[in-house]
Write an enzyme that holds these catalytic residues in place. Structure first.
Site, short mmCIF file in Angstrom:
data_model
loop_
_atom_site.label_atom_id
_atom_site.label_comp_id
_atom_site.label_asym_id
_atom_site.label_seq_id
_atom_site.Cartn_x
_atom_site.Cartn_y
_atom_site.Cartn_z
N ASP A 189 58.64 31.58 1.61
CA ASP A 189 57.47 30.69 1.66
C ASP A 189 56.24 31.51 2.04
O ASP A 189 56.35 32.60 2.60
CB ASP A 189 57.69 29.61 2.71
CG ASP A 189 58.81 28.66 2.30
OD1 ASP A 189 59.02 28.51 1.07
OD2 ASP A 189 59.46 28.09 3.20
N HIS A 197 58.61 33.19 -4.54
CA HIS A 197 58.30 31.97 -3.82
C HIS A 197 59.50 31.01 -3.73
O HIS A 197 59.51 30.06 -2.97
CB HIS A 197 57.10 31.27 -4.46
CG HIS A 197 56.26 30.49 -3.49
ND1 HIS A 197 56.74 30.03 -2.28
CD2 HIS A 197 54.95 30.10 -3.53
CE1 HIS A 197 55.79 29.38 -1.63
NE2 HIS A 197 54.68 29.41 -2.37
#
Lengths: 441, 463
Positions: A414, A410
């Site tokens: 995204d 992450h």
């Protein structure tokens, strides 16, 4: 006579230490050049350490499971001629420079096969007692007493009877009485502590167990998984994909194979789809060096293929998937996974992937949360294909459906990009012609 | 009764100490029970084994004591005006009286437990179909559970078949006239008990044993006082000798050196062992797995055939009445739904020889054990009952470290009564310190137990 120190050689780019996974010699052994001294594991490859000289082993350094730094002494030898080290005043005392903290050097003189203290047979291990007619040799008119020995639990008859009624093996009940005698109160305590069998039908609690040292590949896997989970904030994403068409295509190709075409599984098709989708999501095909703060985006697609081997999970790497046809991919997967299973995979075949596919095959459930193969940023986990009714317009038809699980780093990817990437993959898989448009596959 | 078919919950075959105990316990637990016994309730133990032999041994003791007092012109200040005489038939009647009382007692107990007793021979057509030939005709029994308690029989030697002057223990216990000479073949506990009793009754006894020593299954230290007694009382002993056949002069034997000669023997008592009673009643029809000569059973006394159980001598060593009884009681409880198994730590064994031997648990200590031995010579009660000079002692064997008592033995006059205490200490898991901490009544033979434990702990007081 000279003294020869065999140091752990540089066995691969960037390798600073290796784990000893097996010893093949011990002090006193006469060895010849090229004899195998020990196996060490680097990254994921196991490497044989062979002797460069003839000689007699005088010391070995490090137990199985120990980490040894490159350059540290692995084996000390006595050789004809001068050797490569000054003779030692005190045999056994190390003259080595201090090694990194994790390395096992210095005083640790370890036998190749560590002696195991003979275990006393505990009552739990004793053979089940047989009823009366024992002791054939004593079977003459007269008497034969039932032998009494360490296998006997040490408790009064009423305690033994009550334990038996409750299905509790008294061997597992700690005795607090004199000499370790199991008192009625000990049995009460055992029951109160929850050790009691749930039902009187002979169900009994199992206690005890064993300590298994995690070494070798298992330890490697453990470390890498921990590293991945500790360093990478994972984001998981699962999408359902209709594989009816691609499965039909696959079946057709397998039914009428081109010459030299191996049997195709779904995996080569998935890899082709990946190769097709990745150019639009370059940050997904990458390795993230978070120490340096640099994302190494790769032009080539090097797909790690998570493979179950007898020793545990290994990830051989399919290099330059973008340059391989379906058949070539299939052949290369077969070759790599065989090498991984047989332990013959080379170091370079086990490193350098830019994205990884992990699949449990037909075992796979409806979803998984795969752990990213650090330092990559994405991992794709196709799950089991199932047939199920799918509403298509006004109709319900039976379709072959598969979930794709995926995890992303992450920090780099995204959620939106992750979803977009998987949607692109989905589109390619559901419309397999798109995979092959514009290339010669 | 004829033509009747009984369908009880439990059929017990054999009315010995295993069978009748099983039947009584089954009855107590409310199970409809049938017991089949061809002879009198009580079996070998009660009617031709333990009880009658102990009665004869007691009578022999008394006769020997009084004879000694008469012969020596008094013993302990007791004088007899004339030597005692023995009316063996009267002794046997007295013994039979005891057997009657006990057998009748067992019958009464069975009745009270509402057990149906059938007198006759049982014969099985299959595991659950039994026919009993009674005086009133055959009775069919189709039980839910069968408890086999058929016991054991004396082993016969081919060269000396029972009959005439060749006796088994059964006939020896029913003699009404004393032979002048008796050869006993087999110096195990039965041969020695009876041989010593007959010697005390004035019979000239010779023992013939194939092994190197008497009571070969026992630790030699324990048997030495018995050997001493035999020597002191002119009992002839032929060890490592083989008994041949009967000859005009008595019993032919062959010594280890190859000498053959006959020893005088009006009667020959053969006590070379007992064999399980597995023949002639249909065991072969019951699909039961054997363990050599014996019926194979598990720790619950279950056989390989469902709901068929076997207890006592027919299941193997040690062939002892108290083992059979314990198994019988246990099996009845299992059938009644209780969860039981046979798990004694040790089974006591007694020889009613002169002197007596009792042994429980570990007899031969090794390096893992600590041993304490205390002689009766130093025990006041033993001296006061002339039991101090027989070479007797009590021995305690304990585990090193834990001090857990794993064996207790004694040899000496009247030590059989110490057996219960021995078993209790071992079964309860007593340690040497436990025994040291108990107050033992004075003056008793039991004090020697206390002292032997103290000895093992290194601080005996009286030795």
């Amino acid at each position: 006579m000279g003294r020869y120190l065999f140091r752990l050689p540089d066995i691969g780019e960037g390798v600073t230490e290796a784990e000893i996974v097996a010893w093949h010699v011990q002090p006193g052994a006469r060895i010849r050049e090229d004899d195998n001294l020990a196996d060490v594991m680097t990254d994921k490859a196991t490497v044989e350490m062979t002797s460069p000289v003839d000689g007699t082993v005088t010391a070995v350094h490090g137990e199985v499971g120990a980490m040894l730094a490159v350059g540290a002494v692995l084996v000390e030898l006595e050789v004809e001629g001068e050797g490569n080290a000054p003779a030692q005043a005190e045999p056994g005392a190390s003259v080595e420079p201090p090694a990194p903290p994790s390395a096992a050097t210095g005083e640790s003189r370890v036998e190749a096969a560590p002696a195991v203290a003979p275990e006393r047979t505990s009552p739990a291990q004793a053979a089940p007692r047989t009823a009366p007619p024992p002791e054939k040799s004593r079977a003459v008119a007269g008497r034969v007493d039932i032998p009494i020995g360490p296998r006997q639990v040490f408790a009064a008859p009423a305690t033994r009877r009550r334990a038996y009624e409750l299905g509790i093996p008294l061997q597992f009940v700690p005795g607090t009485g004199p000499g370790g005698r199991i008192l009625p109160s000990d049995l009460d305590d055992f029951i109160a502590s929850g050790g009691m069998a749930r039902a009187p039908g002979g169900l009994a609690p199992r206690t005890g167990g064993e300590d298994v040292k995690i070494v070798g590949l298992r330890r490697r896997i453990a470390e890498r998984m921990q590293e991945a989970k500790r360093r990478i904030p994972h984001i998981a994403y699962v999408e359902e994909v209709d594989v009816t068409q691609i499965e039909a295509l696959r079946a057709e190709m397998n039914a009428r194979p081109d010459e030299g075409q191996p049997k195709l599984t779904l995996l080569p098709f998935l890899i082709r789809a990946l190769v097709r989708a990745l150019p639009d999501f370059p940050q997904v095909n990458a390795r993230f060096d978070d120490d340096e703060g640099v994302l190494h985006v790769s032009a080539g697609v090097h797909v790690g293929i998570a493979t179950q081997t007898p020793g545990g999970l290994m990830v051989p790497v399919l290099r330059h998937a973008e340059a391989l046809t379906l058949a070539e991919i299939a052949r290369e997967i077969a070759r790599l996974s065989a090498a991984a299973r047989e332990g013959t995979a080379k170091r370079e075949e086990l490193s350098g992937s830019t994205i990884t596919i992990t699949s449990l095959g037909p075992l796979g459930g409806i979803a998984t949360t795969p752990v990213i193969n650090h330092p990559e940023v994405a991992i794709i986990g196709p799950n089991r294909i199932v047939e199920k009714p799918v509403v298509q317009g006004q109709f319900v038809s039976v379709r072959k459906v598969m979930n794709i699980s995926s995890s992303f780093d992450h920090r780099i990817v995204d959620g939106y990009d992750a979803a977009s990437f998987i949607q692109a993959l989905k589109r390619l898989i559901e419309h397999p012609a798109l995979i092959f448009m514009g290339d010669g596959a | 009764m004829s033509g009747r078919t009984l369908r009880p919950r439990v059929l017990v075959v054999g009315g010995g100490p295993g069978g009748y105990v099983a039947a009584i316990r089954a009855g107590q637990l409310g199970l409809e029970t049938v017991l089949v016994e061809a002879g009198r309730p009580g079996g070998t133990c009660l009617t031709r084994g333990c009880i009658p032999s102990k009665a004869i041994i007691h009578a022999a003791d008394l006769f020997a004591e009084t004879s000694r007092a008469a012969a020596q012109g008094g013993h302990l200040g007791i004088r007899l005006a004339a030597p005692p005489t023995l009316d063996l038939a009267a002794t046997m009647r007295w013994k039979d009286g005891i057997v009657d009382r006990l057998s009748n007692g067992v019958t009464a107990l069975l009745r009270r437990a509402q057990v149906t007793v059938l007198k006759g021979w049982a014969s099985f057509a299959d595991a659950k179909s039994c026919t009993v030939e009674t005086a009133e005709g055959p009775v069919k029994i189709e039980p839910e559970h069968v408890i086999l308690a058929t016991g054991s029989l004396p082993v016969e030697l081919p060269s000396l078949p029972f009959g005439g002057d060749v006796l088994s223990s059964t006939e020896a216990l029913a003699l009404t006239e004393l032979p002048r000479t008796l050869a006993v073949v087999g110096a195990g506990y039965i041969g020695l008990e009876l041989g010593i009793a007959f010697a005390k009754l004035g019979v000239r006894v010779a023992l013939v044993e194939a092994a190197e020593r008497i009571l070969p299954l026992y630790d030699e230290l324990l048997t030495r006082p018995v050997l001493d007694w035999l020597h002191a009382h002119d009992v002839e002993l032929h060890l490592q000798a083989r008994a041949g056949g009967r000859s005009a002069r008595g019993l032919d034997i062959e010594t280890p050196l190859g000498d053959r000669f006959a020893i005088p023997a009006e009667k020959i008592l053969v006590t070379v062992g007992r064999k399980p009673n597995t023949q002639g009643w249909g065991l072969e029809t019951m699909a039961i797995e054997m363990d050599g000569r014996f019926i194979k059973v598990d720790e619950r006394c279950a056989t390989s055939s469902r709901n068929v159980w076997a207890i006592g001598d027919v299941t193997g060593e040690p062939m002892l009445a108290h083992r059979a009884s314990a198994q019988g009681e246990m099996v009845a409880e299992i059938i009644a739904g209780k969860r039981r198994r046979f798990d004694p730590v040790a089974i006591p064994a007694i020889c009613f020889t002169e002197p007596e031997i009792v042994t429980v648990g570990v007899e031969r200590a090794d390096e893992n054990h600590v041993v304490g031995q205390f002689p009766f010579m130093a025990n006041g009660r033993a001296l006061s009952m002339e039991a101090g000079d027989s070479g007797g002692f009590v021995r305690t064997v304990a585990e090193k470290g834990s001090g857990r008592i794993v064996g207790l033995q004694a040899v000496g006059r009247h030590v059989s009564e110490l057996a219960s205490g021995f078993v209790a200490l071992i079964e309860m898991g007593a340690t040497l310190e436990d025994v040291a901490g108990m107050i033992h009544a004075h003056p008793t033979l039991g004090e020697a137990v206390h002292e032997s434990a103290l000895k093992a702990l290194g601080h005996a007081i009286h030795v």
